[in-house]
Design an enzyme around this catalytic site. Sequence first.
Site, PDB file in Angstrom:
ATOM      1  N   ASP A  10       0.782  -1.199  -0.053  1.00  0.00           N
ATOM      2  CA  ASP A  10      -0.136  -0.473  -0.014  1.00  0.00           C
ATOM      3  C   ASP A  10       0.865   1.389   0.436  1.00  0.00           C
ATOM      4  O   ASP A  10       2.399   0.940   0.711  1.00  0.00           O
ATOM      5  CB  ASP A  10      -0.947  -0.209   1.359  1.00  0.00           C
ATOM      6  CG  ASP A  10      -1.848   1.207   1.498  1.00  0.00           C
ATOM      7  OD1 ASP A  10      -2.547   1.259   0.268  1.00  0.00           O
ATOM      8  OD2 ASP A  10      -1.960   1.190   2.534  1.00  0.00           O
ATOM      9  N   SER A  11       0.024   2.511  -0.303  1.00  0.00           N
ATOM     10  CA  SER A  11       0.908   3.420   0.018  1.00  0.00           C
ATOM     11  C   SER A  11       1.651   3.713   1.983  1.00  0.00           C
ATOM     12  O   SER A  11       1.782   5.051   1.504  1.00  0.00           O
ATOM     13  CB  SER A  11       0.040   4.571  -0.474  1.00  0.00           C
ATOM     14  OG  SER A  11      -0.908   4.985   0.171  1.00  0.00           O
ATOM     15  N   TYR A  42      -1.501   8.709  -1.927  1.00  0.00           N
ATOM     16  CA  TYR A  42      -1.066   8.296  -3.834  1.00  0.00           C
ATOM     17  C   TYR A  42      -1.929   8.848  -4.581  1.00  0.00           C
ATOM     18  O   TYR A  42      -2.656   8.923  -5.900  1.00  0.00           O
ATOM     19  CB  TYR A  42      -0.738   6.980  -4.172  1.00  0.00           C
ATOM     20  CG  TYR A  42       0.466   6.017  -3.547  1.00  0.00           C
ATOM     21  CD1 TYR A  42       1.417   6.771  -3.720  1.00  0.00           C
ATOM     22  CD2 TYR A  42       0.824   4.649  -4.444  1.00  0.00           C
ATOM     23  CE1 TYR A  42       2.785   5.995  -3.606  1.00  0.00           C
ATOM     24  CE2 TYR A  42       1.551   4.110  -4.781  1.00  0.00           C
ATOM     25  CZ  TYR A  42       2.650   4.777  -3.638  1.00  0.00           C
ATOM     26  OH  TYR A  42       4.368   3.864  -3.349  1.00  0.00           O
ATOM     27  N   CYS A  73      -4.652  -1.727  -2.160  1.00  0.00           N
ATOM     28  CA  CYS A  73      -4.659  -0.243  -2.153  1.00  0.00           C
ATOM     29  C   CYS A  73      -5.170  -0.174  -3.033  1.00  0.00           C
ATOM     30  O   CYS A  73      -4.417  -0.296  -4.236  1.00  0.00           O
ATOM     31  CB  CYS A  73      -3.285   0.211  -2.156  1.00  0.00           C
ATOM     32  SG  CYS A  73      -3.214   1.624  -3.241  1.00  0.00           S
ATOM     33  N   THR A  75      -6.159   2.501  -5.157  1.00  0.00           N
ATOM     34  CA  THR A  75      -5.287   3.586  -5.971  1.00  0.00           C
ATOM     35  C   THR A  75      -5.110   2.586  -6.712  1.00  0.00           C
ATOM     36  O   THR A  75      -4.703   3.177  -7.966  1.00  0.00           O
ATOM     37  CB  THR A  75      -4.972   4.975  -5.753  1.00  0.00           C
ATOM     38  OG1 THR A  75      -5.236   5.408  -4.528  1.00  0.00           O
ATOM     39  CG2 THR A  75      -4.191   5.943  -6.180  1.00  0.00           C
ATOM     40  N   GLU A 152      -3.987   9.275   8.122  1.00  0.00           N
ATOM     41  CA  GLU A 152      -1.910   8.708   8.790  1.00  0.00           C
ATOM     42  C   GLU A 152      -1.492   9.638   9.444  1.00  0.00           C
ATOM     43  O   GLU A 152      -0.264   9.711  10.673  1.00  0.00           O
ATOM     44  CB  GLU A 152      -0.364   8.895   7.622  1.00  0.00           C
ATOM     45  CG  GLU A 152      -1.061   7.872   5.979  1.00  0.00           C
ATOM     46  CD  GLU A 152      -0.407   7.063   5.950  1.00  0.00           C
ATOM     47  OE1 GLU A 152       0.670   6.950   6.445  1.00  0.00           O
ATOM     48  OE2 GLU A 152      -1.159   6.271   5.524  1.00  0.00           O
ATOM     49  N   CYS A 184     -10.903   2.364   0.074  1.00  0.00           N
ATOM     50  CA  CYS A 184      -9.137   2.886  -0.050  1.00  0.00           C
ATOM     51  C   CYS A 184      -9.103   2.176   1.319  1.00  0.00           C
ATOM     52  O   CYS A 184      -9.587   2.435   2.210  1.00  0.00           O
ATOM     53  CB  CYS A 184      -9.234   4.590   0.284  1.00  0.00           C
ATOM     54  SG  CYS A 184      -7.539   4.687   1.009  1.00  0.00           S
ATOM     55  N   HIS A 186      -7.099   2.905   3.454  1.00  0.00           N
ATOM     56  CA  HIS A 186      -7.246   3.767   4.741  1.00  0.00           C
ATOM     57  C   HIS A 186      -8.608   3.612   5.910  1.00  0.00           C
ATOM     58  O   HIS A 186      -8.535   3.925   6.662  1.00  0.00           O
ATOM     59  CB  HIS A 186      -6.427   5.346   4.305  1.00  0.00           C
ATOM     60  CG  HIS A 186      -5.232   5.198   3.993  1.00  0.00           C
ATOM     61  ND1 HIS A 186      -4.988   4.289   3.221  1.00  0.00           N
ATOM     62  CD2 HIS A 186      -4.601   5.762   5.273  1.00  0.00           C
ATOM     63  CE1 HIS A 186      -3.259   4.634   3.089  1.00  0.00           C
ATOM     64  NE2 HIS A 186      -2.888   5.582   4.103  1.00  0.00           N
TER      65      HIS A 186
END
Length: 265
Positions: A10-11, A42, A73, A75, A152, A184, A186
Amino acid sequence: MRNRPIGVFDSGIGGLTVVRALMEALPQEQIVYFGDTARVPYGVKSSATVAGYAAQITDFLLKRDVKMLVVACNTMAAVALNVIVDMSPVPVINVLDAGAAAAARASRNGRVGVLATLTTVHSGAYVRALECYRQDLAIVSQACPLFVPLVEEGWVDHPVTTLTAREYLTPMLAAEVDTIVLGCTHYPLLRPVLARLAGDEVALVDSASTTAAQVGAMLRASDLACTQARVPRHEFHVTDFPQRFRAVGELCLGRPLPDVHLVHW
Ligand code: DGL
């Protein structure tokens, strides 16, 4: 081959929502996780940029002899899946397909909301994937560029997050969706806030458990499932701030993390 790890990427920390589901469903499997904490987010970058990053991470994980890749991820799954699949000699599972399948199954009234990053929404990948599973859907998509920085930062239940989420949810709730896909990785970390705002009548679907089920099925179908009863030594690699990743990551995973390695490309 069966004892090799599964590469998950993942990012940033979002992919840990998928790692958590994998650890619960497949406790003997070893995971090598990659979070690109130096370049997150991202979801506000161009497809070409994200595809370049995805290729670099795929190369890194393939060099670690993984037996499968899990694109944790949305994205990257939305704009770079073909790049990853073309590079990979091992099976590739992605969260976007799993999320779309779960949302299409969950909706009763055929109205589905998609919360995702800007890049994922612009790609149209969720709408295409949902329509593959069900043709009768009315889909309302909402890009949520502020969510990833909030997560984050560890602000998963904070007044600023609630205000932001209300703004993003209002149009789809007005359209009377009965299912919202957290598009997503997250966003499942914001589930308590989102559930409070959406109410009991709206199902919040995320792809973590569906992805873990797909990974298990693919491992069995390809005769790649680890058959040893073992406690695996997982590895975590990030491109910046390993201590911070560890602290926020332990909150997401609900368990201590081993050392987090800093990657020097
Ligand atoms: N967690 C990722 C996703 O599922 C990317 C978020 C980001 O870096 O913007 O889309």
